[in-house]
Design an enzyme around this catalytic site. Structure first.
Site, PDB file in Angstrom:
ATOM      1  N   GLU A  80      10.882  16.127  15.268  1.00 34.84           N
ATOM      2  CA  GLU A  80      11.158  15.847  13.949  1.00 34.84           C
ATOM      3  C   GLU A  80      10.917  16.953  13.145  1.00 34.84           C
ATOM      4  O   GLU A  80       9.922  17.378  12.924  1.00 34.84           O
ATOM      5  CB  GLU A  80      10.826  14.501  13.505  1.00 34.84           C
ATOM      6  CG  GLU A  80      11.639  14.192  12.289  1.00 34.84           C
ATOM      7  CD  GLU A  80      11.163  12.609  11.911  1.00 34.84           C
ATOM      8  OE1 GLU A  80      10.146  12.276  12.330  1.00 34.84           O
ATOM      9  OE2 GLU A  80      11.733  12.024  10.880  1.00 34.84           O
ATOM     10  N   CYS A 136      13.770  10.619   7.195  1.00 42.23           N
ATOM     11  CA  CYS A 136      13.716  10.056   8.530  1.00 42.23           C
ATOM     12  C   CYS A 136      15.303  10.132   9.043  1.00 42.23           C
ATOM     13  O   CYS A 136      15.322  10.051  10.315  1.00 42.23           O
ATOM     14  CB  CYS A 136      12.890   8.973   8.733  1.00 42.23           C
ATOM     15  SG  CYS A 136      13.661   7.724   7.553  1.00 42.23           S
ATOM     16  N   LYS A 176       0.934  -0.923  -0.202  1.00 40.32           N
ATOM     17  CA  LYS A 176      -0.092  -0.028   0.262  1.00 40.32           C
ATOM     18  C   LYS A 176       0.840   1.133   0.048  1.00 40.32           C
ATOM     19  O   LYS A 176       1.488   1.736   0.834  1.00 40.32           O
ATOM     20  CB  LYS A 176      -0.831   0.093   1.322  1.00 40.32           C
ATOM     21  CG  LYS A 176      -2.011   1.157   1.256  1.00 40.32           C
ATOM     22  CD  LYS A 176      -2.456   1.775   2.352  1.00 40.32           C
ATOM     23  CE  LYS A 176      -1.594   2.836   2.860  1.00 40.32           C
ATOM     24  NZ  LYS A 176      -1.575   4.255   1.814  1.00 40.32           N
ATOM     25  N   GLU A 189       9.830   1.211  10.699  1.00 41.06           N
ATOM     26  CA  GLU A 189      10.808   2.309  10.508  1.00 41.06           C
ATOM     27  C   GLU A 189      10.051   3.621  10.647  1.00 41.06           C
ATOM     28  O   GLU A 189       9.512   4.037   9.771  1.00 41.06           O
ATOM     29  CB  GLU A 189      11.508   1.794   9.164  1.00 41.06           C
ATOM     30  CG  GLU A 189      12.972   2.491   9.086  1.00 41.06           C
ATOM     31  CD  GLU A 189      12.960   3.922   8.506  1.00 41.06           C
ATOM     32  OE1 GLU A 189      12.848   4.768   9.392  1.00 41.06           O
ATOM     33  OE2 GLU A 189      12.900   4.196   7.200  1.00 41.06           O
TER      34      GLU A 189
HETATM   35  P1  ADP Z   1       2.987  11.121   7.001  1.00 43.28           P
HETATM   36  O1  ADP Z   1       2.329  11.758   8.189  1.00 43.28           O
HETATM   37  O2  ADP Z   1       4.434  11.633   6.884  1.00 43.28           O
HETATM   38  O3  ADP Z   1       2.155  10.921   5.799  1.00 43.28           O
HETATM   39  P2  ADP Z   1       2.149   8.510   7.792  1.00 43.28           P
HETATM   40  O4  ADP Z   1       2.784   7.663   8.724  1.00 43.28           O
HETATM   41  O5  ADP Z   1       0.730   9.132   7.907  1.00 43.28           O
HETATM   42  O6  ADP Z   1       3.309   9.518   7.346  1.00 43.28           O
HETATM   43  O7  ADP Z   1       2.060   7.689   6.360  1.00 43.28           O
HETATM   44  C1  ADP Z   1       2.869   6.829   5.812  1.00 43.28           C
HETATM   45  C2  ADP Z   1       2.070   5.808   5.446  1.00 43.28           C
HETATM   46  O8  ADP Z   1       1.158   5.021   6.177  1.00 43.28           O
HETATM   47  C3  ADP Z   1       1.311   6.097   4.059  1.00 43.28           C
HETATM   48  O9  ADP Z   1       1.287   5.074   3.295  1.00 43.28           O
HETATM   49  C4  ADP Z   1      -0.287   6.275   4.839  1.00 43.28           C
HETATM   50  O10 ADP Z   1      -1.130   6.172   3.839  1.00 43.28           O
HETATM   51  C5  ADP Z   1      -0.153   5.127   5.714  1.00 43.28           C
HETATM   52  N1  ADP Z   1      -1.162   5.443   7.067  1.00 43.28           N
HETATM   53  C6  ADP Z   1      -1.599   6.712   7.362  1.00 43.28           C
HETATM   54  N2  ADP Z   1      -2.383   6.223   8.336  1.00 43.28           N
HETATM   55  C7  ADP Z   1      -2.368   4.793   8.454  1.00 43.28           C
HETATM   56  C8  ADP Z   1      -3.267   4.127   9.296  1.00 43.28           C
HETATM   57  N3  ADP Z   1      -4.078   4.549  10.215  1.00 43.28           N
HETATM   58  N4  ADP Z   1      -3.245   2.575   8.986  1.00 43.28           N
HETATM   59  C9  ADP Z   1      -2.247   2.307   8.156  1.00 43.28           C
HETATM   60  N5  ADP Z   1      -1.480   2.903   7.329  1.00 43.28           N
HETATM   61  C10 ADP Z   1      -1.798   4.308   7.399  1.00 43.28           C
END
Ligand code: ADP
Length: 510
Positions: free
Chosen positions: A412, A314, A202, A280
């Site tokens: 960060e 990161c 995903k 990570e």
């Molecule tokens: P950022 O805030 O930098 O976008 P995220 O951790 O929110 O970082 O996003 C990293 C990945 O996690 C993306 O692929 C995003 O779609 C996914 N993501 C965000 N929220 C969720 C969640 N609740 N469960 C699973 N994946 C998620």
């Protein structure tokens, strides 16, 4: 790169055609507007879609299916079916297919870089760097597949022989971020496939096009249907799809790169099925410059570590700790370097600093600078959004007189902001560096051999750059300690995340 053509993308959300920048004909072949499940290109069951924007100018550059839990279930099923065959292939066979994929990735490097730039915003030269780095994981894991060794254990009794073998865990769900849309996918998928696992990926909602392009080349390389699946989801559908990945009994492992907040949620969700997890997460890297350092090299390392991807990595240096007697010299030299940045659209070749990924990121960075200034920090350079260039651009910024009560000291930053903090003793620098719940990367510059060894051992991080600002490589183990994550990616450790050890006890031998 092929000849450049005008490209019009059709928004699947609105049905309208929107002309965008010129792209090469070869790149167009890789621009997909469907998800990839069981070896087939497919729309969402709901028929919904979402658009993808170029952060440099807000133009739509693609439109992809907004898949939900039902689509993700299909993808998991496809991966599960494919696993029953894929796990029986020999490491050599898997290595050969990975090598074919790698060769295509190399062949299409410039085209992949264009896609990375139009959806992630980074300058083309940096995207080429990411593609080379991302490709290198497939190269590396094509070779490592054949080195997943077990062990023969000397038995304590004559009647038994004991053997430990490594087997693939099963279907791996991979959730990737927007800051390295290519490399974060290959770093995970390369290891998973080499181990004999199949995967459901995903990608981040901001950057799904690169993942689909990589899947297209995997398809062309002959990687069987179902071994790699890509489910594109909007931000709204991500939590439900993520929850399914964590809770589905058909998924054996989850690997995630992204924010600490989401990582913690996934960790919790995975506990119900005691699922294998690799995380990570965010860092808060100290970058320490001691008096004995070569200041020019330290300044070059600081620029490389801080401004790559506009500070949105990161492992970006987050807090610059400079010994008091060289503080002013370091700040002056760094400021001089920072004036050379050319901010702009990554597709323009002279650009050296691109935009931030979205408005939320711009707002966060701006708030951090304002908070610091309000609490007494001095802006040496920059300090504001570069609105004259575009909505998502921010000036490279240098702050001094930074104190522990400021957001930029503790959090960060993920933006082009350099925070310089003065220290007097080595202990003080190490203590400040370690005063965080994160522990991903850390950097320091010193030419005192004893100090180098002392400080390297004391830093509470998973990776240390010693007189070096760029540390990532497929051959090295990437990962953090404390709240920065669990597990390692790259190196031979990367594969172990996708295997389990099975103990075989042969009895009654005498
Ligand atoms: P950022 O805030 O930098 O976008 P995220 O951790 O929110 O970082 O996003 C990293 C990945 O996690 C993306 O692929 C995003 O779609 C996914 N993501 C965000 N929220 C969720 C969640 N609740 N469960 C699973 N994946 C998620």
């Amino acid at each position: 790169m092929g000849s450049l053509v005008n490209y019009a993308v059709k928004s699947l959300m609105t049905g309208k055609n929107i002309p965008i920048t010129k792209l090469s004909t070869r790149t167009l072949k890789l621009l997909k507007n469907e998800g990839y499940i069981g070896g087939k290109w497919t729309v969402a069951k709901s028929k919904k879609a979402f658009d993808v924007f170029n952060p440099a100018n807000g133009q739509i550059v693609g439109s992809v299916p907004d898949m939900n839990v039902e689509d993700a279930e299909d993808a998991i099923l496809a991966a599960k079916k494919a696993f029953s065959e894929w796990k029986t292939t020999t490491p050599k066979e898997r290595g050969i297919l990975l090598r074919k994929w790698y060769n295509l990735l190399q062949d299409y490097s410039e085209d992949l870089a264009e896609i990375v730039t139009i959806e992630a915003g980074k300058p083309l030269s940096e995207s080429l760097g990411e593609v080379a780095y991302g490709n290198s994981f497939i190269d590396w894991f094509a070779e490592e597949a054949r080195r997943i060794h077990g062990e023969v254990v000397p038995s304590p009794v004559k009647s038994k022989e004991m053997v430990l073998i490594k087997q693939p865990v099963g279907v791996a769900a991979l959730i990737t971020p927007w800051n390295f849309p290519h490399a974060m996918m290959t770093r995970k998928a390369g290891a998973a496939l080499a181990a004999g696992c199949t995967c459901v990926i995903k990608p981040a909602e901001d950057t799904p096009l690169t993942a689909l392009a990589l899947a297209e080349l995997a398809h062309e390389a002959g990687i069987p249907g179902g071994v790699i699946n890509v489910v594109t989801t909007s931000r709204e559908n991500a939590p439900a799809v993520g929850k399914l990945f964590c809770e589905s009994p058909s998924v054996a492992a989850l690997s995630f790169t992204g924010s600490t907040e989401v990582g913690k949620l996934l960790y919790k969700q995975c506990s119900s099925g005691v699922k294998r997890i690799g995380l990570e997460l965010g860092g808060n890297a100290p970058f320490i410059v001691f008096s004995s350092a070569d200041i020019n090299k330290a300044v070059d390392g600081a620029v490389a570590s801080k401004f790559r991807n506009c500070g949105q990595t990161c492992v970006s240096a987050n807090r610059f700790l400079i010994q008091d007697d060289i503080f002013d010299t370091f700040v002056k030299k760094l400021e001089d370097k920072m004036t050379a940045f050319k901010i702009g659209n990554g597709m323009e070749l002279q650009t050296t600093l691109g935009p931030l990924i979205n408005k939320a990121q711009v707002n966060k960075v701006q708030k951090m600078v304002e908070d610091a200034v309000k609490k007494g920090a001095k802006v040496v350079y920059g300090g504001k959004p570069a609105s004259d260039v575009g909505e998502l651009f921010f000036q490279p910024t240098l702050l001094i007189n930074v104190t522990p009560d400021m957001m930029c000291y503790n959090e960060e930053i993920f933006g082009p902001i350099v925070v310089c903090i003065k220290f007097h003793t080595e202990k003080e620098a190490v203590d400040i560096g370690n005063s965080t719940t994160r522990g991903l990367a850390g950097y320091f510059y010193s030419n005192d051999v004893a100090q180098v060894w002392r400080v390297a051992k004391q830093m509470e991080v998973g990776m240390v750059g010693i007189n070096e600002g760029i540390i990532s490589s497929a051959e090295a183990a990437f990962g953090g300690i404390k709240e920065s994550g669990i597990g390692r990616e790259g190196s031979h450790y990367g594969i172990e995340e996708y295997t389990y050890v099975k103990y075989l006890c042969f009895g009654n031998l005498v």
